[in-house]
Design an enzyme around this catalytic site. Structure first.
Site, PDB file in Angstrom:
ATOM      1  N   SER A   1       0.829  -1.205   0.000  1.00  0.00           N
ATOM      2  CA  SER A   1       0.000   0.000   0.000  1.00  0.00           C
ATOM      3  C   SER A   1       0.863   1.255   0.000  1.00  0.00           C
ATOM      4  CB  SER A   1      -0.910   0.034   1.229  1.00  0.00           C
ATOM      5  OG  SER A   1      -1.620  -1.168   1.335  1.00  0.00           O
TER       6      SER A   1
HETATM    7  N1  SAM Z   1      -0.492  -4.561   3.937  1.00  0.00           N
HETATM    8  C1  SAM Z   1       0.194  -4.938   2.739  1.00  0.00           C
HETATM    9  C2  SAM Z   1       1.566  -4.369   2.649  1.00  0.00           C
HETATM   10  O1  SAM Z   1       1.948  -3.563   3.481  1.00  0.00           O
HETATM   11  O2  SAM Z   1       2.275  -4.760   1.720  1.00  0.00           O
HETATM   12  C3  SAM Z   1      -0.554  -4.611   1.502  1.00  0.00           C
HETATM   13  C4  SAM Z   1      -1.632  -5.524   1.276  1.00  0.00           C
HETATM   14  S1  SAM Z   1      -2.329  -5.622  -0.299  1.00  0.00           S
HETATM   15  C5  SAM Z   1      -2.970  -4.027  -0.582  1.00  0.00           C
HETATM   16  C6  SAM Z   1      -3.741  -6.600   0.103  1.00  0.00           C
HETATM   17  C7  SAM Z   1      -3.418  -8.016   0.410  1.00  0.00           C
HETATM   18  O3  SAM Z   1      -4.597  -8.620   0.889  1.00  0.00           O
HETATM   19  C8  SAM Z   1      -2.998  -8.815  -0.799  1.00  0.00           C
HETATM   20  O4  SAM Z   1      -1.732  -9.362  -0.601  1.00  0.00           O
HETATM   21  C9  SAM Z   1      -4.080  -9.881  -0.934  1.00  0.00           C
HETATM   22  O5  SAM Z   1      -3.570 -11.105  -1.388  1.00  0.00           O
HETATM   23  C10 SAM Z   1      -4.563  -9.988   0.482  1.00  0.00           C
HETATM   24  N2  SAM Z   1      -5.903 -10.566   0.654  1.00  0.00           N
HETATM   25  C11 SAM Z   1      -7.021 -10.379  -0.064  1.00  0.00           C
HETATM   26  N3  SAM Z   1      -8.028 -11.103   0.466  1.00  0.00           N
HETATM   27  C12 SAM Z   1      -7.523 -11.731   1.554  1.00  0.00           C
HETATM   28  C13 SAM Z   1      -8.075 -12.596   2.535  1.00  0.00           C
HETATM   29  N4  SAM Z   1      -9.349 -12.973   2.528  1.00  0.00           N
HETATM   30  N5  SAM Z   1      -7.260 -13.049   3.511  1.00  0.00           N
HETATM   31  C14 SAM Z   1      -5.971 -12.692   3.560  1.00  0.00           C
HETATM   32  N6  SAM Z   1      -5.396 -11.898   2.657  1.00  0.00           N
HETATM   33  C15 SAM Z   1      -6.165 -11.404   1.681  1.00  0.00           C
END
Ligand code: SAM
Length: 666
Positions: A62
């Protein structure tokens, strides 16, 4: 040499702190975690850019600001137990771990979870536990949590997560779809079965996929972005602009003004311009102003022009008698800014409009906010005092006498005072201003409108003395003094016009677009009228910028050089202007609140062009482009793809029947 720790400090100061994140724990944690350790090797040099970055598996790390914003919103305290859903690169969990006692984080892609785990080990962050799985179900064994952060947008806040909050715990989660826009929510558990929900504004995240999120297959094609970086989503930015832009009809068509009714309930509407010599910008601002005056009760028109010069126009449009002894207005460089055919037409309209209005205070008043005509202001104060209080006039002559040697060339005053040891006139001009204001009641009884004019001139002389003194050392301080003076003048005008009065302001984009979101604010610490209006009036101020791709412009190549009609180069490939040009819509209004997804994608800083009274096409990139974040700078943007230079007034424009061609004195 690239130094990541310097870049990190800058990121925290500029992207995080200056945008309003104040929690010292969050700022400190952001300063501690090396973001470059959480991106793929090729992206290390971009680690501190103000944008999300790809991290593989079609996912993103993000934007730093968003990480800080969510952590601040979750109000995490030292010792807290925190759950993060959507580990991604692990960066956000790492930042949280520098504040909280223990962090649990879940990622649905096992490979991403494994990489994040290795990163934590390498950095020695041993209070984070990572699990691969569906985070919408939470982490029951580790509950309850003081805070839960979700880094992907679901259809709503999953019940499992709400139930795993401790009483008083906070869940921060984006909800909604990319197509229809997403909002960031904070859900606070207030009791065993009670929750409170707050909307923290529009955002954009990748989708939350899982049992209590979106079903993977149900996502429409462009809802499953390969990489959600600003550059690589389904629809291109110009396409999105074309879909959101509202086409502008002809200036004379009432539908033109209609489109701006949405700003009619504001107290202050600020209209910019991307150059000081483009006809379309004048005509558009005139059409918008007409509508705001006729339909929405605006009565103050305040512009980036010198007060004493604008006062002559004001006398004319309010049908007060002209002053034979005063020099015609706008005689000094850059004359074309106000002595042009478009502005003249607007002056005629203001005068006609005022005709049927008996109460002088309800007539449109036209005012100049700027500081430059110091000698005109001195003359006006003396003229006024000669009329109302000849004894005070003699004292004022004495005081202003200090500035006499500099009246013709005030720009040399600062150098003389600072380097040649001339006496500074500060005390004298301040005393004069104070004296005049102290006699307000006496004087205003004789003529309220003239008193406002004289008081403002006295203020202007005091501000201009300081302005010219510090201008010698240049830069930020004199710019800030000038914009503060312009803003305070606007405040005085609204006050003088009484409760409920509303103003339209015309000034260059560099004065109107909130400086905090341009290089001016972030690098040079300059502020401007737009920023001060937002700080003072909040939602009651609308900031509207203007732009163009190419055409012609009236400008000079140097200060005091003759005006030329110059060709404007087509916009730079990395600029906002190019995105607008590529939309294919030739003239439009872009309301930044109309499409949350577009706004989000436009946030990333790009080049923006600023042409003033000087235009130097040969060094255009260096001289006229600066970084800005358009949707933060303005509430709306008005676009004319091809534009033409203004036509300066010449003797051929003298109109018969107007006494001595007043007010322009051609
Ligand atoms: N917080 C992260 C960082 O600092 O890099 C960024 C996260 S990214 C915007 C969103 C993440 O949520 C992705 O890696 C995606 O695979 C994960 N995601 C989506 N649905 C999910 C779920 N139900 N459970 C766990 N992870 C999930």
């Amino acid at each position: 040499m690239y130094d990541p720790s310097l870049a990190r400090g800058r990121m925290v100061d500029i992207q995080i702190a200056q945008r309003g994140i104040h929690d010292p724990l969050v700022l400190e944690a952001m300063r501690m975690v090396p973001r470059e350790a959480f991106v793929e090797h090729d992206f290390e040099e971009f680690a501190y850019e103000d944008t999300p970055l790809p991290i593989g598996k079609g996912q993103t790390i993000s934007q730093p600001y968003m990480v800080a914003y969510m952590i601040e919103a979750a109000e995490i305290d030292p010792g807290d137990r925190v759950l993060e859903v959507g580990t991604g690169s692990g960066y956000a969990a790492a930042v949280v771990s520098r504040i909280a006692g223990r962090v649990h984080t879940i990622e649905r892609h096992a490979a991403l979870a494994a990489t994040a785990r290795q990163r934590f080990e390498r950095l020695g962050y041993d209070n984070i536990e990572v699990r691969a799985g569906d985070g919408t179900k939470g982490w029951r064994d580790a509950a309850p949590f003081d805070a839960i952060l979700v880094a992907a947008a679901g259809p709503g806040a999953p019940l499992a997560l709400q139930e795993q909050l401790d009483i008083g715990g906070r869940l921060v989660i984006p909800v909604g779809s990319e197509m229809d826009g997403q909002r960031l929510l904070r859900v606070t558990r207030t009791g065993a079965t009670t929750y409170e929900e707050e909307d923290l504004g529009g955002v954009q995240f990748v989708p939350l996929i899982g049992e209590q999120g979106w079903a993977e297959r149900s996502l429409p094609e462009d809802h499953r972005p390969a990489v959600v970086t600003p550059l690589a989503r389904g629809r291109s930015l110009p396409e999105m602009i074309a879909a959101t832009a509202e086409s502008l009809p002809d200036f004379a068509d009432p539908a033109f003004g209609h489109l701006f009714d949405r700003f009619g309930d504001r107290q202050v509407v600020l209209l910019g311009e991307a150059s000081h010599g483009t006809s379309e910008f004048y005509r558009a601002r005139a059409a918008i102003t007409r509508r705001l005056v006729e339909k929405h009760g605006f009565s103050v028109v305040a512009v980036e022009a010198d007060w004493p010069d604008a006062a002559a126009i004001d006398r004319y449009v309010r049908r007060r008698t002209g002053r034979a002894e005063a020099e015609p207005p706008f005689q000094r460089f850059p004359t074309w800014m106000w002595r042009n055919t478009d502005f003249e037409a607007f002056v005629s309209w203001m005068r006609d409009r005022n005709e049927g209005i008996a109460d002088e205070n309800r007539r449109i008043g036209f005012y100049g906010l700027d500081i430059y005509n110091m000698s005109g202001s001195i003359a006006a104060v003396l003229r006024y005092l000669d009329k109302v209080d000849p004894e005070a006039a003699a004292a004022a002559r004495q005081r202003y006498g200090c500035l006499t040697p500099w009246q013709k060339e005030p720009s040399t005053y600062g150098r003389a005072v600072l380097s040649a040891g001339y006496r500074k006139c500060e005390q004298a001009v301040l005393e004069q201003c104070r004296d005049l204001l102290a006699r307000q009641l006496d004087y205003a009884r004789q003529d309220g409108t003239d008193f406002l004019d004289a008081a403002q001139n006295a203020r202007l002389v005091a501000a201009a003395e300081r302005y010219y003194r510090i201008m010698y050392y240049g830069g930020t301080e004199s710019w800030n003094l000038r914009d503060r003076h312009m803003f305070e003048t606007l405040e005085h005008l609204l006050e003088a016009r009484g409760p409920g009065s509303k103003a339209v302001v015309w000034a260059h984009n560099s004065h109107i677009g909130d400086a905090r979101f341009t290089e001016m604010g972030t690098i040079r610490e300059e502020l401007n009228i737009g920023q001060l209006c937002r700080e003072r009036f909040g939602e009651q101020a609308a900031l509207i910028g203007f732009g163009t791709d190419s055409g012609t412009v009236a400008a000079a190549s140097d200060w005091d050089a003759p005006m030329q009609v110059m060709r404007v180069r087509p916009s730079h490939a990395d600029s906002y202007e190019r995105l607008c040009h590529d939309s294919g819509v030739s003239r439009f209004l872009l309301d930044m609140d109309r499409d949350a997804a577009l706004r989000h994608r436009l946030l990333e800083r790009r080049l923006e062009r600023f042409i003033g009274v000087i235009y130097r096409p040969e060094t255009e990139l260096r001289s006229h482009y600066a970084d800005a974040s358009l949707p933060r700078q303005f509430d709306a943007f008005v676009w004319f793809d091809k534009t033409k230079a203004v036509t300066p007034l010449g003797p051929e424009h003298a109109r018969t029947g107007v006494p001595e061609t007043y007010p322009f004195g051609l």
